[in-house]
Design a protein around this motif. Sequence first.
Motif, PDB file in Angstrom:
ATOM      1  N   HIS A  72       0.281  -1.246  -0.231  1.00 34.70           N
ATOM      2  CA  HIS A  72       0.282  -0.138   0.255  1.00 34.70           C
ATOM      3  C   HIS A  72       0.935   1.122  -0.182  1.00 34.70           C
ATOM      4  O   HIS A  72       2.130   1.146   0.401  1.00 34.70           O
ATOM      5  CB  HIS A  72      -1.431   0.225   1.096  1.00 34.70           C
ATOM      6  N   HIS A  74       0.933   5.658   1.054  1.00 34.98           N
ATOM      7  CA  HIS A  74       0.656   6.849   2.304  1.00 34.98           C
ATOM      8  C   HIS A  74       0.355   7.666   1.133  1.00 34.98           C
ATOM      9  O   HIS A  74      -0.820   8.392   1.775  1.00 34.98           O
ATOM     10  CB  HIS A  74       1.849   6.608   2.968  1.00 34.98           C
ATOM     11  N   HIS A 121       4.734  -0.365   0.755  1.00 32.47           N
ATOM     12  CA  HIS A 121       5.688  -1.153   1.536  1.00 32.47           C
ATOM     13  C   HIS A 121       4.859  -1.795   1.219  1.00 32.47           C
ATOM     14  O   HIS A 121       3.395  -1.513   2.012  1.00 32.47           O
ATOM     15  CB  HIS A 121       6.085  -0.399   2.464  1.00 32.47           C
ATOM     16  N   TYR A 137       2.753   9.972  10.827  1.00 33.15           N
ATOM     17  CA  TYR A 137       1.646  10.276   9.892  1.00 33.15           C
ATOM     18  C   TYR A 137       1.645  11.773   9.404  1.00 33.15           C
ATOM     19  O   TYR A 137       1.329  12.819   9.734  1.00 33.15           O
ATOM     20  CB  TYR A 137       0.710   9.315   8.677  1.00 33.15           C
TER      21      TYR A 137
HETATM   22 FE   LIG Z   1       2.281   1.436   5.589  1.00 30.09          FE
END
Ligand SMILES: [Fe+2]
Length: 180
Positions: A72, A74, A121, A137
């Motif tokens: 996935h 981000h 990743h 994040y």
């Molecule tokens: Fe992740």
Amino acid sequence: MDLDELVAECEHAVGEHDPRLAVRTVLERAVRDRRLIDALATAAGGVNVLHNGADLTVLNVVWPPLISLFPHDHRMWAAIGIYGGQEDNTFYRRQGPRLVAVGGKALAVGEVLLLGDDAIHSVQNPTRSYTGAIHVYGGDFIGIERSQWDADTLEERPYDLDAVRGEFARAEQQFNATRE
Ligand SMILES: [Fe+2]
């Protein structure tokens, strides 16, 4: 520090000149803080949201034994700090419509990893116990549109947090079944 102080320190770090480096400094202390680790370790397996806002998301991710989570992205910088167990990361890059693996990084307790905006990743917990990680994040990790890729076909599709939570539940069920 406690959970509120962790979030407060991350909020402060996001206002610094270089937010990623400032968050790394916070995480390097956090993953060695016994009081904080004890508080984080009371959480159930899964993605536990400690804070979610437009500029910052802080998660306490408790990875079940032997879980393997599909690739996935981000679409924002991220910082990962490990406070228990081990988290193996495999990195990918786009090649036309497909993904190709380009390396990996095994993270042990006490380690902190920074990821750029364009990171893709997948994550594995290779151990037979739970892994605890603080994921930070630089944006609204829950709300924005991004991508995930099928673990087998590497086909791209919209990110689906419910699918992620489903993978966590499946991994826990599988592990519990092997112990019966
Ligand atoms: Fe992740």
